[in-house]
Design a protein around this motif. Structure first.
Motif, mmCIF file in Angstrom:
data_model
loop_
_atom_site.group_PDB
_atom_site.id
_atom_site.type_symbol
_atom_site.label_atom_id
_atom_site.label_comp_id
_atom_site.label_asym_id
_atom_site.label_seq_id
_atom_site.Cartn_x
_atom_site.Cartn_y
_atom_site.Cartn_z
ATOM 1 N N LEU A 77 112.736 -4.780 11.963
ATOM 2 C CA LEU A 77 112.489 -3.934 10.416
ATOM 3 C C LEU A 77 111.573 -2.391 10.958
ATOM 4 C CD1 LEU A 77 110.719 -7.266 9.019
ATOM 5 C CD2 LEU A 77 112.982 -5.992 7.912
ATOM 6 N N TRP A 78 111.490 -2.223 9.418
ATOM 7 C CA TRP A 78 110.162 -0.320 9.514
ATOM 8 C C TRP A 78 108.888 -0.956 10.115
ATOM 9 C CZ3 TRP A 78 115.001 0.374 8.293
ATOM 10 C CH2 TRP A 78 115.825 1.173 8.549
ATOM 11 N N THR A 79 108.074 -0.848 10.896
ATOM 12 C CA THR A 79 107.127 -1.846 11.144
ATOM 13 C C THR A 79 105.913 -0.798 11.475
ATOM 14 O OG1 THR A 79 108.126 -3.619 11.759
ATOM 15 C CG2 THR A 79 105.740 -3.160 12.773
ATOM 16 N N THR A 80 104.641 -0.234 11.494
ATOM 17 C CA THR A 80 104.204 0.183 11.713
ATOM 18 C C THR A 80 101.964 -0.553 11.737
ATOM 19 O OG1 THR A 80 103.064 2.561 11.331
ATOM 20 C CG2 THR A 80 103.474 1.809 9.199
ATOM 21 N N TRP A 81 101.173 0.647 12.011
ATOM 22 C CA TRP A 81 99.992 0.596 12.206
ATOM 23 C C TRP A 81 99.335 1.273 10.964
ATOM 24 C CZ3 TRP A 81 98.714 -4.624 14.828
ATOM 25 C CH2 TRP A 81 100.461 -4.887 15.103
ATOM 26 N N THR A 82 98.308 0.424 10.888
ATOM 27 C CA THR A 82 97.177 1.489 10.124
ATOM 28 C C THR A 82 96.476 2.115 10.713
ATOM 29 O OG1 THR A 82 95.621 -0.572 9.541
ATOM 30 C CG2 THR A 82 96.993 -0.380 7.938
ATOM 31 N N ASP A 83 95.412 3.214 10.683
ATOM 32 C CA ASP A 83 94.952 4.207 11.535
ATOM 33 C C ASP A 83 93.386 3.106 10.961
ATOM 34 O OD1 ASP A 83 93.236 4.856 8.792
ATOM 35 O OD2 ASP A 83 94.374 6.654 9.090
ATOM 36 N N SER A 84 92.293 3.530 11.471
ATOM 37 C CA SER A 84 90.869 3.271 11.414
ATOM 38 C C SER A 84 90.756 3.583 10.498
ATOM 39 C CB SER A 84 89.615 4.472 12.264
ATOM 40 O OG SER A 84 89.827 5.335 12.057
ATOM 41 N N LEU A 85 90.349 4.363 9.219
ATOM 42 C CA LEU A 85 90.309 3.935 7.446
ATOM 43 C C LEU A 85 91.378 3.674 6.489
ATOM 44 C CD1 LEU A 85 89.553 8.004 7.503
ATOM 45 C CD2 LEU A 85 87.708 6.209 7.826
ATOM 46 N N GLY A 86 92.402 2.718 7.242
ATOM 47 C CA GLY A 86 93.155 1.246 6.895
ATOM 48 C C GLY A 86 94.536 2.363 6.550
ATOM 49 N N ARG A 87 94.906 3.784 7.200
ATOM 50 C CA ARG A 87 96.528 4.396 5.784
ATOM 51 C C ARG A 87 97.245 3.900 6.330
ATOM 52 N NH1 ARG A 87 92.885 10.047 6.771
ATOM 53 N NH2 ARG A 87 93.163 9.219 8.767
ATOM 54 N N PHE A 88 98.313 4.313 6.168
ATOM 55 C CA PHE A 88 99.727 4.185 6.815
ATOM 56 C C PHE A 88 100.240 4.955 6.081
ATOM 57 C CE2 PHE A 88 100.095 0.941 3.018
ATOM 58 C CZ PHE A 88 101.045 1.758 2.988
ATOM 59 N N GLU A 89 101.889 5.353 6.466
ATOM 60 C CA GLU A 89 102.524 6.083 5.807
ATOM 61 C C GLU A 89 104.518 5.957 6.789
ATOM 62 O OE1 GLU A 89 102.545 9.725 8.156
ATOM 63 O OE2 GLU A 89 101.245 9.953 6.339
ATOM 64 N N PHE A 90 105.313 6.014 5.974
ATOM 65 C CA PHE A 90 106.469 6.134 6.539
ATOM 66 C C PHE A 90 107.026 6.799 6.255
ATOM 67 C CE2 PHE A 90 105.385 1.274 6.653
ATOM 68 C CZ PHE A 90 106.078 0.790 7.505
ATOM 69 N N SER A 91 108.096 7.430 7.011
ATOM 70 C CA SER A 91 108.888 8.380 6.852
ATOM 71 C C SER A 91 110.531 8.265 6.292
ATOM 72 C CB SER A 91 109.159 9.487 8.281
ATOM 73 O OG SER A 91 109.571 8.792 8.807
ATOM 74 N N THR A 92 110.993 7.361 6.217
ATOM 75 C CA THR A 92 111.892 6.714 5.893
ATOM 76 C C THR A 92 111.514 5.582 5.725
ATOM 77 O OG1 THR A 92 112.657 6.029 8.133
ATOM 78 C CG2 THR A 92 112.843 8.330 7.252
ATOM 79 N N LEU A 93 112.880 5.508 4.821
ATOM 80 C CA LEU A 93 113.059 3.970 3.807
ATOM 81 C C LEU A 93 114.456 2.772 4.069
ATOM 82 C CD1 LEU A 93 110.786 4.461 1.046
ATOM 83 C CD2 LEU A 93 109.837 3.115 2.771
ATOM 84 N N PRO A 94 114.011 1.765 3.924
ATOM 85 C CA PRO A 94 115.407 1.242 4.504
ATOM 86 C C PRO A 94 116.600 0.731 3.302
ATOM 87 C CG PRO A 94 113.747 -0.668 4.684
ATOM 88 C CD PRO A 94 113.502 0.984 4.310
ATOM 89 N N SER A 95 115.580 0.847 2.637
ATOM 90 C CA SER A 95 115.903 1.144 0.595
ATOM 91 C C SER A 95 115.552 1.253 -0.437
ATOM 92 C CB SER A 95 116.615 -0.866 0.539
ATOM 93 O OG SER A 95 115.137 -1.505 0.526
ATOM 94 N N GLU A 96 116.349 1.057 -1.330
ATOM 95 C CA GLU A 96 115.523 1.572 -2.992
ATOM 96 C C GLU A 96 113.886 0.974 -2.858
ATOM 97 O OE1 GLU A 96 115.643 5.421 -3.798
ATOM 98 O OE2 GLU A 96 117.296 4.862 -2.717
ATOM 99 N N ILE A 97 114.558 -0.448 -2.961
ATOM 100 C CA ILE A 97 114.130 -1.328 -3.290
ATOM 101 C C ILE A 97 112.964 -2.415 -2.487
ATOM 102 C CG2 ILE A 97 113.023 -3.673 -4.375
ATOM 103 C CD1 ILE A 97 114.001 -0.937 -6.464
ATOM 104 N N PHE A 98 111.940 -2.236 -2.025
ATOM 105 C CA PHE A 98 111.589 -3.246 -0.429
ATOM 106 C C PHE A 98 110.157 -4.373 -1.047
ATOM 107 C CE2 PHE A 98 109.757 0.848 -0.834
ATOM 108 C CZ PHE A 98 108.129 0.790 -0.578
ATOM 109 N N THR A 99 110.017 -4.898 -0.015
ATOM 110 C CA THR A 99 108.731 -5.801 0.204
ATOM 111 C C THR A 99 107.817 -4.497 1.075
ATOM 112 O OG1 THR A 99 109.955 -7.903 -0.997
ATOM 113 C CG2 THR A 99 107.412 -7.912 0.321
#
Length: 557
Positions: A77-99
């Motif tokens: 699965l696509w996984t990341t971590w938030t920064d110190s201000l709770g921000r996150f982002e993904f450059s790519t996604l596995p599908s059009e609809i996701f959880t």
């Protein structure tokens, strides 16, 4: 040379300034795995904790809507971590609809947002991590004890569960609307909930569940085929024991409800003195207004969910004629008096026993420790030879080579003990009076002795006393009723406290004191202000006997 030095200093200053501006212009982001720190991310957002603070350094996952816990790997699965201000982002996604899933490993708070579309959300995702909740799912078509898992397609949610009391309890679920919710048993049978299930933090959401009702028939056979009760007993405290052989009680600790006891249409006072939900062991006490001789009656014991105990069932079981009653079910920190008369005991240097007559009990190691009743120097436990009283207690003694005290109020008022002798040993109840028997001015000493062989098995001891005399019972039978009378050089004193499991006893030399400690287990100690009949003592022994349960409840389907 001088110019070269100035040039070098200038380059050093420029490097320091560049580093300074670089640090202050940083956005303080952590390494975001496959997310982009520049450019246009597919999705981005900010996560918060329930109190509004930034959800910093929490793991974030993107789960495609066709993800299956059965065939797909979480590691993919696509996984990341938030920064110190709770921000996150993904450059790519596995599908059009996701959880979107997030979890904080320190607090256990979670977030799940299902059905997110990358086209509609883009960079506007905002979410809150909250405490988890639970779901109670009705499963009447599955037998209690059936094991399996509950999962939510399109998420990583997978929880092992067991059917309990006709329900499936699913814990540690994120607070969100989950759909569908599927139970799959180990045998392959399944149960599917296709409507959204709203999970609320720190709460239980019920889905198609039913109220739990348990009912037991408790036969009271007082005829010759039962306990052969010879006379009616009024306001008798009856013990009722339930265990895992009567019913599978797993899951009952999750429910709110009340127990009731009914006999001949009348609701009886009922108290639950002990409950071990994990083992399924319960000890109840109820007061029978009239236990009828040579009769057969049926008592009904029931549990109803979402009900409150009636006023009748909240009555005191030990209110009629009792001075004190100690069940020793509270552990080694206190010994509560069930009568409400305030004779709560203070255990010292004792431990919880591995076995008991019912519920819990205290273990005495023979070298230290006792239960002291603080306010007992005067009042109802300050007895004379003419006082009507009944002591009833269970003991399991270890070792017969040394004298052991069960209870007493000073060495020169009254006590019950095991007396180890050279030729014979005995149970001994001894009470002192101010009566003068001869010209020596010594006080009188009465003692009742049973010379039968003591054992290291559970033994019921009872002392019944009134103005006409006393009797010592062992396992429901009279062992001694004729006192031996003599004089004592020890002056009768009444200022001692009532103590269980210890007695400081005067030896031949008044300056030489011997402390007798009990070794073994003491349980179910009841003191009445009435002289109970032999039928009462025998029925008490039969009812509380840990080696043969009576009465035996029967579950009603």
């Amino acid at each position: 040379m001088i110019r070269q030095k100035y040039d070098n200093l200038l380059w050093i200053l420029l490097a320091i300034l560049a580093a300074f501006f670089t640090l202050n212009c940083s956005d303080d982001r952590t390494s975001l795995g496959n997310s982009a720190e520049s450019g246009n991310p597919e999705i981005a957002g900010v996560l918060y904790f329930a109190d509004g603070s930034f959800a910093a350094r929490v793991r974030v996952r993107v789960v495609p809507d066709d993800f299956s816990v059965w065939s797909d790997s979480v590691d993919s699965l696509w996984t990341t971590w938030t920064d110190s201000l709770g921000r996150f982002e993904f450059s790519t996604l596995p599908s059009e609809i996701f959880t979107l899933e997030a979890v904080d490993s320190l607090s256990g708070m979670q977030l799940v947002q299902m059905g997110i579309s990358k086209d509609s959300e883009r960079e506007n995702i905002k979410g809150y991590l909250e405490n988890t909740g639970s779901v109670r799912l009705g499963a009447e078509n599955f037998a209690d004890g059936t094991t399996g898992v509950v999962y939510v397609p399109g998420t990583t949610i997978l929880r092992p569960v067991t059917v309990e009391l006709g329900n499936i309890f699913v814990d540690s679920l994120p607070s969100d609307s989950l759909c569908p919710l599927i139970f799959r048993s180990d045998s392959g049978d399944s149960l599917e909930v296709n409507e959204p299930v709203l999970v609320v933090a720190d709460s239980v959401t019920s889905v198609h569940s039913h109220s739990v009702s348990l009912r037991f028939r408790v036969p009271l056979d007082m005829t010759s085929s039962g306990i052969a009760l010879s006379e009616d007993l009024r306001n008798f405290p009856l013990e009722i024991r339930l265990d895992s052989s009567d019913y599978d009680f797993r899951g009952l600790e999750r429910l709110q409800g009340a127990w009731n006891a009914v006999l001949c249409g009348d609701t009886l006072p009922l108290s639950l003195s002990y409950a071990d939900m994990e083992k399924g062991d319960f000890a109840f006490w109820t007061r029978i207004a009239k236990l009828r001789a040579n009769a057969k009656d049926t008592l009904f014991l029931s549990f109803e969910e979402n009900t409150e105990a009636s006023l009748q069932s909240q009555g005191n079981v030990f209110s009629d004629g009792f001075i004190a009653a100690w069940h020793f079910d509270e552990g080694d920190s206190t010994a509560r008096d069930a009568t409400g008369n305030g004779f709560d005991g203070i255990p010292e240097d004792l431990s919880v026993a591995d076995e008991a007559v019912a519920g819990g009990a205290l273990y005495y190691d023979g070298s230290q420790g006792a239960v002291t009743i603080p306010n007992s120097a005067t009042g109802a436990l300050d007895l004379t030879l003419q006082t009507s009283v009944t002591f009833s207690v269970w003991v399991k003694m270890e070792g017969l080579d040394r004298s052991r005290v069960v209870f007493g109020k000073g060495a020169s008022q009254y006590h019950l003990m095991y007396l180890a002798g050279t030729n014979e040993s005995s149970w001994l109840y001894e009470i002192f009076t101010d009566e003068i028997l001869d010209s020596s001015s010594n006080s009188a000493r009465y003692w009742y002795m049973d010379s039968s062989k003591a054992s290291e098995e559970w033994t019921h001891l009872a002392v019944v006393q009134d103005s006409s005399g006393a009797a010592l019972y062992v396992n429901g039978e009279v062992a001694a009723s004729s006192p031996r009378i003599g004089t004592s050089t020890t002056v009768r004193t009444t200022d001692s406290l009532f103590v269980i499991g210890k007695l400081i006893y005067p030896a031949d030399d008044p300056t030489d004191l011997v402390t007798h400690y009990f070794k073994g287990v003491i349980d179910e100690f009841h003191v009445s202000r009435n002289a109970r009949s032999s039928a009462w003592i025998l029925t008490t022994y039969q009812n509380q006997n840990p080696q043969k349960r009576w009465p035996v409840p029967e579950f009603i389907d």
